[in-house]
Write a protein that holds these residues in place. Sequence first.
Motif: not given
Length: 397
Positions: A71-73, A77-78, A86-87, A92-94
């Motif tokens: 949910t965080y990633r 992205a949003n 645009s990803v 993404i890696i937190v």
Amino acid sequence: MPSISKKGLQMPPSPIRKLVPYAEAAKKRGTHVIHLNIGQPDIKTPDIALDAVRNHNIEVLAYSMTEGSETYRQKIANYYAKNDISVNSSDIIVTTGGSEALSFVMGSIMDGDDEIIIPEPFYANYNGFATAAGVKVVPIVSSIEDNFALPPIAEFEKLITPNTKAILICNPGNPTGYLYSKEEIQQLANLVKKHDLFLIADEVYREFTYDGREHYSVLQETGLENHAIMVDSVSKRYSMCGARIGCLVSKNKEVIQTALKFAQARLSPPTFAQIASEAALETPDSYFNEVISEYVERRDILVSELQKIEGVKVAVPQGAFYCVVELPVANSDDFAQWLLEHFEVNGKTVMVAPAAGFYATPGLGTNQIRIAYVLNKEELVQAVQILGEALKTYHNS
């Protein structure tokens, strides 16, 4: 006695933190130290982030996913989509701060003795990350004379060897506050495509741009999908330095898959900090409008006051909240230590970051300091006045 590793001996001390013992000694003597040395904003962390932690209902503080919660990633992205980037969440890696993201990047794309070109002065910890990874930093000098603009591409090209793997920039820059233009990013994009290199951009200060200028990300540039890697963090954006949450972002699937293996070795990013960071993404735009307005006022008054001091030269920042200042001294390390050990005005002194540690070329930056304008305007004015008096006394001592 067992010996320390060569890597450990070569690890550079932080120019930002190495004078801390002298500052602590000054405080014990009763001297008030005004900290201009570290980028710890005094801006209040958004309530929405702190409330998310206060109001949690977690009963078992468990590991999160290695790459950060889904949910965080997705919300990250949003957030990028709103910034014309645009990803997907899978890009993404937190990470535990932007620092870990940079470490993962170097470990993922570079081997021992590979080279990375970085315009200097640069964030001092790049030297540390490179040393830890066994990577050679190849500096290219930018100058205070042109506000630390991107050096000519022809000068970059001269430095490229078979061992060169990447170019790293910080945009906007720490310690310079320089904001690379779209045209400068495109010049770098053409260069890395020509020589098949990675372009790494540390974009943790993206929100803080001034005078009508806009930030242009390496991930906005078409044709860089296999070359561009972005490092980001919530630390400065939401005044959440202690959360230690950042991220690594790239459309290059091989980079992400490789970095994920490094992330697995450290298990997961911290859960509570992710909760706070996810909530922080709901911070209204009005928060940033107020913060940017405040930083512009601080920058303007700082630069104005510094320009009143004879012999001082200052680069005007276009973003972030730092500036590099050239002083009429031979050795800013000695001057910064002297400030803490031997000088005060009405019981107060200032702590600055000597700039030599932001360079990789020996001998450069020895008469420069970095100032972080993260304090209120009244204290900034007072700090510069103390600095001016200190320079007079230092020259006569």
